[in-house]
Design a protein around this motif. Sequence first.
Motif, PDB file in Angstrom:
ATOM      1  N   TYR A 165       0.834  -1.205   0.000  1.00 30.57           N
ATOM      2  CA  TYR A 165       0.000   0.000   0.000  1.00 30.57           C
ATOM      3  C   TYR A 165       0.871   1.259   0.000  1.00 30.57           C
ATOM      4  O   TYR A 165       0.576   2.240  -0.703  1.00 30.57           O
ATOM      5  CB  TYR A 165      -0.923  -0.004   1.220  1.00 30.57           C
ATOM      6  CG  TYR A 165      -2.217  -0.734   1.005  1.00 30.57           C
ATOM      7  CD1 TYR A 165      -3.306  -0.091   0.441  1.00 30.57           C
ATOM      8  CD2 TYR A 165      -2.345  -2.077   1.355  1.00 30.57           C
ATOM      9  CE1 TYR A 165      -4.511  -0.765   0.235  1.00 30.57           C
ATOM     10  CE2 TYR A 165      -3.550  -2.758   1.158  1.00 30.57           C
ATOM     11  CZ  TYR A 165      -4.626  -2.101   0.590  1.00 30.57           C
ATOM     12  OH  TYR A 165      -5.810  -2.768   0.384  1.00 30.57           O
ATOM     13  N   SER A 166       1.930   1.242   0.781  1.00 36.54           N
ATOM     14  CA  SER A 166       2.821   2.410   0.838  1.00 36.54           C
ATOM     15  C   SER A 166       3.481   2.659  -0.510  1.00 36.54           C
ATOM     16  O   SER A 166       3.535   3.799  -1.002  1.00 36.54           O
ATOM     17  CB  SER A 166       3.891   2.192   1.911  1.00 36.54           C
ATOM     18  OG  SER A 166       3.311   2.090   3.196  1.00 36.54           O
ATOM     19  N   ALA A 167       3.989   1.570  -1.127  1.00 35.00           N
ATOM     20  CA  ALA A 167       4.649   1.717  -2.429  1.00 35.00           C
ATOM     21  C   ALA A 167       3.659   2.135  -3.504  1.00 35.00           C
ATOM     22  O   ALA A 167       3.982   2.948  -4.385  1.00 35.00           O
ATOM     23  CB  ALA A 167       5.336   0.414  -2.813  1.00 35.00           C
ATOM     24  N   ALA A 168       2.433   1.600  -3.452  1.00 38.83           N
ATOM     25  CA  ALA A 168       1.426   1.933  -4.459  1.00 38.83           C
ATOM     26  C   ALA A 168       1.065   3.419  -4.426  1.00 38.83           C
ATOM     27  O   ALA A 168       0.823   4.035  -5.474  1.00 38.83           O
ATOM     28  CB  ALA A 168       0.169   1.084  -4.228  1.00 38.83           C
ATOM     29  N   HIS A 169       1.040   3.988  -3.240  1.00 41.51           N
ATOM     30  CA  HIS A 169       0.717   5.410  -3.118  1.00 41.51           C
ATOM     31  C   HIS A 169       1.847   6.287  -3.634  1.00 41.51           C
ATOM     32  O   HIS A 169       1.606   7.400  -4.109  1.00 41.51           O
ATOM     33  CB  HIS A 169       0.429   5.740  -1.647  1.00 41.51           C
ATOM     34  CG  HIS A 169      -0.130   7.116  -1.436  1.00 41.51           C
ATOM     35  ND1 HIS A 169       0.649   8.190  -1.064  1.00 41.51           N
ATOM     36  CD2 HIS A 169      -1.400   7.599  -1.569  1.00 41.51           C
ATOM     37  CE1 HIS A 169      -0.119   9.268  -0.966  1.00 41.51           C
ATOM     38  NE2 HIS A 169      -1.353   8.939  -1.256  1.00 41.51           N
ATOM     39  N   MET A 170       3.068   5.798  -3.579  1.00 42.43           N
ATOM     40  CA  MET A 170       4.232   6.597  -3.941  1.00 42.43           C
ATOM     41  C   MET A 170       4.636   6.478  -5.405  1.00 42.43           C
ATOM     42  O   MET A 170       5.111   7.444  -6.014  1.00 42.43           O
ATOM     43  CB  MET A 170       5.410   6.201  -3.046  1.00 42.43           C
ATOM     44  CG  MET A 170       6.717   6.915  -3.336  1.00 42.43           C
ATOM     45  SD  MET A 170       7.738   6.069  -4.586  1.00 42.43           S
ATOM     46  CE  MET A 170       8.068   4.522  -3.781  1.00 42.43           C
ATOM     47  N   LEU A 171       4.472   5.304  -6.025  1.00 44.06           N
ATOM     48  CA  LEU A 171       5.039   5.055  -7.355  1.00 44.06           C
ATOM     49  C   LEU A 171       4.472   5.989  -8.424  1.00 44.06           C
ATOM     50  O   LEU A 171       5.205   6.464  -9.296  1.00 44.06           O
ATOM     51  CB  LEU A 171       4.797   3.598  -7.752  1.00 44.06           C
ATOM     52  CG  LEU A 171       5.743   2.581  -7.102  1.00 44.06           C
ATOM     53  CD1 LEU A 171       5.244   1.158  -7.321  1.00 44.06           C
ATOM     54  CD2 LEU A 171       7.148   2.749  -7.643  1.00 44.06           C
ATOM     55  N   GLY A 172       3.187   6.266  -8.381  1.00 41.24           N
ATOM     56  CA  GLY A 172       2.604   7.181  -9.353  1.00 41.24           C
ATOM     57  C   GLY A 172       3.180   8.580  -9.236  1.00 41.24           C
ATOM     58  O   GLY A 172       3.365   9.278 -10.242  1.00 41.24           O
ATOM     59  N   SER A 181       4.820   8.732   1.835  1.00 39.41           N
ATOM     60  CA  SER A 181       5.286   8.590   0.449  1.00 39.41           C
ATOM     61  C   SER A 181       6.481   9.481   0.150  1.00 39.41           C
ATOM     62  O   SER A 181       7.372   9.108  -0.622  1.00 39.41           O
ATOM     63  CB  SER A 181       4.141   8.904  -0.522  1.00 39.41           C
ATOM     64  OG  SER A 181       3.146   7.912  -0.462  1.00 39.41           O
ATOM     65  N   ILE A 182       6.502  10.671   0.735  1.00 43.18           N
ATOM     66  CA  ILE A 182       7.640  11.575   0.518  1.00 43.18           C
ATOM     67  C   ILE A 182       8.919  10.933   1.029  1.00 43.18           C
ATOM     68  O   ILE A 182       9.960  10.940   0.353  1.00 43.18           O
ATOM     69  CB  ILE A 182       7.382  12.928   1.210  1.00 43.18           C
ATOM     70  CG1 ILE A 182       6.230  13.664   0.517  1.00 43.18           C
ATOM     71  CG2 ILE A 182       8.645  13.781   1.202  1.00 43.18           C
ATOM     72  CD1 ILE A 182       5.786  14.912   1.246  1.00 43.18           C
ATOM     73  N   GLY A 183       8.869  10.349   2.221  1.00 43.70           N
ATOM     74  CA  GLY A 183      10.048   9.690   2.765  1.00 43.70           C
ATOM     75  C   GLY A 183      10.446   8.460   1.961  1.00 43.70           C
ATOM     76  O   GLY A 183      11.633   8.219   1.719  1.00 43.70           O
ATOM     77  N   LEU A 184       9.457   7.668   1.532  1.00 44.32           N
ATOM     78  CA  LEU A 184       9.746   6.465   0.757  1.00 44.32           C
ATOM     79  C   LEU A 184      10.337   6.812  -0.603  1.00 44.32           C
ATOM     80  O   LEU A 184      11.247   6.116  -1.093  1.00 44.32           O
ATOM     81  CB  LEU A 184       8.466   5.640   0.587  1.00 44.32           C
ATOM     82  CG  LEU A 184       8.607   4.268  -0.067  1.00 44.32           C
ATOM     83  CD1 LEU A 184       9.558   3.384   0.743  1.00 44.32           C
ATOM     84  CD2 LEU A 184       7.235   3.598  -0.210  1.00 44.32           C
TER      85      LEU A 184
END
Length: 525
Positions: free
Chosen positions: A118-125, A276-279
Amino acid sequence: MPTIVLFILASLLFILGGNQLQTTLSSLLNWIDTRMSWAYMMVYVVNFLFFMYLAFGKFGKVKLGDPDDKPHYSNFQWGSMVFATAIDASILMLSIVDPLRYLQHPAFGFKPFSSNAYSAAHMLGQFNWGPMAWMMFAPATIAIAYVLYVKHGKVQRVSAAITSLQGDSTGKVVARHVVDFLVVFGIMGGIGSSVGMEIPIISKVLSRLTGVQDNLMLKIELFIILFILFAVTVFHGLNGGINRLSSAHIWTALGLLAIILIIGPTIYILNSETNSIGLMAQKFIAMSTNTLPNGGDSTAQQETIFYWGWWLSYMPVMGLFIARISKGRTIRQVLVGMLTYGALGCMSFYAIFGGYSLWLQRTGAVNLVHILNTQGQAAVVATVIATLPFKMIILALYCISCFIFLATTISSSAFIVSSFTSLNLDDGEEPSRWNRMVWVVVFIIFSFGIVMVGGFKTVQTVSTIAGFPLMFVCILLLHSIWHMLAAKPKPVPVVVPQPVVIRRITVELPRAVRGPMILSPDHAR
């Protein structure tokens, strides 16, 4: 004219190709993903590093204009025009759907549907629409602006800003024509992909709103509406139509974001974005060079290659447009402005729209992943919007926003492509209305062909192929920018005037009366 004929033939191929062509395009996309992904990645990495050096190095202070030139627009006006022209209606759909794809096919080896997924999905876009993407507009922007406002040259086409191709030799003339063709080819691919992706979405949402059956006839009617809207806007030119659409574009974007953020799970969205900013900071290098040489789930990597091709295809249009409105700004101001207004604006859509769709999936309110896999992207968008209060009003606003978003970008693109294909334009002169209208027709036919083939894979393939040749144009533009900035200006010899010494010369005439007569030379004979 040959360019127009070529695209009409390509449109007919799409219309008549059917499912067989869709299979061929999918195979071609797979070949590009497996064999050429390294090229897309490397060009973007080099481009990003190059402009970060320019922005924060000594060349960042270079003004795109004369020393006394001031920007024609305020920072907010400039940023609004940049964002409005670059972003079409695709972001209204993809920011909802992309996170769901990443959730079931996560990057970094995460387990599907896990907390990390979920964390990666929010960030990748946000990565695919973020700083790396927006810096791809910079090669054409800085090169064209430097030639226009520093060298005071004339730039009607992108090839005019490539220093290594200037000259009258046959080879250079041919090379300039090739570059101009590749630019138009890229623009058509990008625009065709945008319309080909968005018309089915608008059709599905409109069907949900009105109860009208979602079929080919409805899509044709939507194309007719788009054609009328494009034609009126492009017919009236920059000041009469396109600028008004840009203003409407910004307000509808802000309105939609505010509605979702306020009505939706506000705290969840804000927490997700902070994470997401940190990831993204942690995984930025890994995502920028992700070619999967040893295998693994390639969904995230394929999405990045698709977007890299798409952004490349829009580079010439956006470069010429941003350059035109950037007189009086420094290179640093232009690049940082693109990162803030452009990249942050796009990331906001993925943060809010994507966060909301992930929240619906995580809480079990709606199984959006199942809808995506069984009914497609359009059904997901319609379902997500239907979960909001006042859903009929929101659905209507969404459809209107899609038309405005799409019309802004496509009208600007048609205007600029008609400039590329005009034989000669004086400074400030607009292309002929006939030329502009012809390109509106070509855009509509080409986009309709992509819709007829159907499938998101078709859109991805067209975008990826369209961007491929523009990688080489990008490299030429980077070389030109460096050549123009690094070239030391020839010293102008300074002539120091010598002081003039006036001496009074006397002449003695031997036969003067009563002694010698002293006269100046003017009186001497």
